[in-house]
Scaffold this active site. Structure first.
Site, PDB file in Angstrom:
ATOM      1  CG  ASN A 133     -10.875  31.705  19.996  1.00 23.82           C
ATOM      2  OD1 ASN A 133     -10.629  32.908  19.963  1.00 23.82           O
ATOM      3  ND2 ASN A 133     -11.662  31.128  19.102  1.00 23.82           N
ATOM      4  CB  SER A 245     -13.094  31.320  11.362  1.00 25.02           C
ATOM      5  OG  SER A 245     -11.865  31.084  10.719  1.00 25.02           O
ATOM      6  CB  THR A 246     -10.547  33.165  15.671  1.00 31.31           C
ATOM      7  OG1 THR A 246     -11.652  33.783  16.306  1.00 31.31           O
ATOM      8  CG2 THR A 246      -9.273  33.550  16.383  1.00 31.31           C
ATOM      9  N   GLY A 247      -9.469  31.710  13.132  1.00 32.86           N
ATOM     10  CA  GLY A 247      -8.355  31.022  12.481  1.00 32.86           C
ATOM     11  C   GLY A 247      -7.937  31.714  11.190  1.00 32.86           C
ATOM     12  CD1 TRP A 267     -11.689  17.540   9.392  1.00 33.87           C
ATOM     13  CD2 TRP A 267     -10.612  17.955   7.479  1.00 33.87           C
ATOM     14  NE1 TRP A 267     -12.082  16.594   8.474  1.00 33.87           N
ATOM     15  CE2 TRP A 267     -11.436  16.821   7.287  1.00 33.87           C
ATOM     16  CE3 TRP A 267      -9.827  18.400   6.402  1.00 33.87           C
ATOM     17  CZ2 TRP A 267     -11.502  16.132   6.084  1.00 33.87           C
ATOM     18  CZ3 TRP A 267      -9.894  17.711   5.207  1.00 33.87           C
ATOM     19  CH2 TRP A 267     -10.729  16.597   5.050  1.00 33.87           C
ATOM     20  CE1 TYR A 280     -16.348  23.803  14.251  1.00 33.81           C
ATOM     21  CE2 TYR A 280     -15.725  24.714  16.370  1.00 33.81           C
ATOM     22  CZ  TYR A 280     -15.920  24.869  15.013  1.00 33.81           C
ATOM     23  OH  TYR A 280     -15.679  26.079  14.415  1.00 33.81           O
ATOM     24  CG  HIS A 298     -17.373  31.534  11.653  1.00 33.64           C
ATOM     25  ND1 HIS A 298     -16.996  32.850  11.685  1.00 33.64           N
ATOM     26  CD2 HIS A 298     -17.203  31.084  12.923  1.00 33.64           C
ATOM     27  CE1 HIS A 298     -16.614  33.178  12.898  1.00 33.64           C
ATOM     28  NE2 HIS A 298     -16.737  32.125  13.677  1.00 33.64           N
TER      29      HIS A 298
HETATM   30  N1  CTP Z   1     -11.342  25.443  13.077  1.00 38.19           N
HETATM   31  C1  CTP Z   1     -11.496  24.602  11.960  1.00 38.19           C
HETATM   32  N2  CTP Z   1     -12.169  23.428  12.086  1.00 38.19           N
HETATM   33  C2  CTP Z   1     -12.711  23.067  13.251  1.00 38.19           C
HETATM   34  C3  CTP Z   1     -12.590  23.907  14.384  1.00 38.19           C
HETATM   35  C4  CTP Z   1     -11.902  25.096  14.260  1.00 38.19           C
HETATM   36  O1  CTP Z   1     -11.021  24.929  10.882  1.00 38.19           O
HETATM   37  N3  CTP Z   1     -13.347  21.882  13.343  1.00 38.19           N
HETATM   38  C5  CTP Z   1     -10.548  26.680  12.944  1.00 38.19           C
HETATM   39  C6  CTP Z   1     -11.418  27.913  12.654  1.00 38.19           C
HETATM   40  O2  CTP Z   1     -10.690  28.757  11.773  1.00 38.19           O
HETATM   41  C7  CTP Z   1     -11.561  28.561  14.014  1.00 38.19           C
HETATM   42  C8  CTP Z   1     -10.219  28.228  14.664  1.00 38.19           C
HETATM   43  O3  CTP Z   1      -9.892  26.930  14.188  1.00 38.19           O
HETATM   44  O4  CTP Z   1     -11.733  29.965  13.969  1.00 38.19           O
HETATM   45  C9  CTP Z   1     -10.255  28.254  16.180  1.00 38.19           C
HETATM   46  O5  CTP Z   1     -11.284  27.419  16.613  1.00 38.19           O
HETATM   47  P1  CTP Z   1     -12.345  27.876  17.698  1.00 38.19           P
HETATM   48  O6  CTP Z   1     -11.664  28.428  18.875  1.00 38.19           O
HETATM   49  O7  CTP Z   1     -13.235  26.742  17.899  1.00 38.19           O
HETATM   50  O8  CTP Z   1     -13.112  29.038  16.968  1.00 38.19           O
HETATM   51  P2  CTP Z   1     -14.698  29.184  16.984  1.00 38.19           P
HETATM   52  O9  CTP Z   1     -15.206  28.878  18.351  1.00 38.19           O
HETATM   53  O10 CTP Z   1     -15.261  28.371  15.866  1.00 38.19           O
HETATM   54  O11 CTP Z   1     -15.068  30.647  16.754  1.00 38.19           O
HETATM   55  P3  CTP Z   1     -14.426  31.948  16.216  1.00 38.19           P
HETATM   56  O12 CTP Z   1     -13.743  31.665  14.937  1.00 38.19           O
HETATM   57  O13 CTP Z   1     -15.645  32.780  16.056  1.00 38.19           O
HETATM   58  O14 CTP Z   1     -13.482  32.471  17.275  1.00 38.19           O
END
Ligand code: CTP
Length: 324
Positions: A133, A245-247, A267, A280, A298
């Protein structure tokens, strides 16, 4: 054989507790981690049943035509997006990952766990670095590194962080960030939600306007309606969120192109293993409270449980403690 039977028994299908009862898990022990080639090969073969990574990573021109009406992964069928001549010209002729293979890869999630992690050097030592992202890196280099070979770019990023490119300042800032990518793959899931239609148009216009100013040229990837392939695979492992999730999607892709995958910034908990509070995102302003917004779509703790099991089986390496 022991391992094979664990897979056959579905070791990755634990009963999933309701989110509200999930507490911070025990930290994976990194010290004695080694890749388990057999388990990794089996995991890849499992994924291959559902995901054709080289093809699914982007549409290519020979698959689409100008005027073709696209639908969306997560919107009702009535919503459409016809492929314009502009968008068509930005779709690659061949997969950006055609015949690509990398040795050690880092997949960088955006979790607050990366703050003060000093993982930057370790991440940058990877042969190929995947990010999510368009996460900012400039101010956080010592913790998240700076090398970027691939980043996802949800069109909504333009709305959230670049004011829809409405002012000369927003445009200059965005152009600067794109130039810094220096030929990395920008993965744009434009066909996930109809809500991103207008932003996708703004984005394609901007790319075309500035095309000549990118050296090396922008390496765009536009996945078609492929999210189902990823969800179908993870469903076999007991995971069926509204959306992965994107990750998790990026990790799945990385596994198909990399000999070894190391995960950072995954995490989804409000406190670190040592119980210090976390934001976050690693890039959230100081004092921002940990968001639970992800719950709408998610199942991050369930995803994490699976990643942790894969770590234990030597399929990937999770890093959730500081690097030095
Ligand atoms: N992630 C995680 N723990 C967090 C924040 C993020 O494991 N505290 C991982 C998730 O797999 C997430 C990825 O990092 O998809 C990228 O984070 P982010 O850009 O914040 O994704 P989101 O906004 O949560 O949304 P989406 O997955 O819908 O793109």
């Amino acid at each position: 054989a022991g391992l094979r039977s664990q897979f056959a028994l579905g070791f990755m299908d634990p009963p999933l507790p309701p989110v509200s009862t999930i507490s911070v898990p025990t930290v994976p022990t990194d010290l004695d981690w080694t890749v388990n080639q057999t388990a990794l090969n089996m995991h890849r073969a499992d994924i291959e049943q559902f995901v054709d990574a080289e093809r699914n990573i982007s549409l290519v021109r020979s698959e689409v035509r100008v005027g073709q009406v696209m639908h969306f992964d997560y919107s009702e069928q009535k919503y459409v997006f016809p492929i314009s001549a502009s968008l068509y010209s930005l779709i690659p002729e061949e997969s950006p990952f055609q015949n690509k293979h990398y040795n050690a890869c880092a997949v960088v999630g955006s979790g607050g766990i990366l703050s003060n992690s000093y993982c930057g050097n370790e991440i940058d030592r990877a042969d190929f670095v995947f990010r999510c992202n368009f996460a900012p890196i400039d101010k956080y280099k010592s913790h998240v590194g700076s090398k970027t070979n691939f980043t996802t770019f949800n069109p909504s990023v333009l709305e959230k962080y670049f004011n829809n490119l409405q002012t000369i300042y927003d445009r200059a800032r965005f152009l600067g960030e794109l130039r810094r990518l220096k030929g990395a793959v920008l993965w744009i899931p434009a066909f996930s939600f109809h809500g991103s239609n207008m932003v996708t148009r703004t984005l394609t216009d901007f790319f075309l306007e500035h095309e000549r100013q990118f050296n090396p040229k922008l390496n765009l990837a536009w996945p078609g309606n492929v999210m189902k392939h990823f969800s179908d695979f993870w469903k076999t492992k007991g995971l069926s969120p509204k959306r992965l999730s994107t990750g998790m999607i990026v990790y799945t892709l990385a596994t198909m192109f990399c000999e070894e995958v190391r995960l950072y910034g995954f995490w989804p908990y409000s406190v670190a293993p040592d119980h210090t509070p976390l934001s976050y995102h690693y890039y959230d302003k100081k004092g921002t409270t940990f968001t639970m917004k992800w719950k709408q779509a998610h199942q991050l703790p369930e995803e994490f449980n699976l990643l942790q099991q894969l770590h234990k089986h030597g399929v990937l390496k999770l890093t959730v403690t500081p690097c030095s």
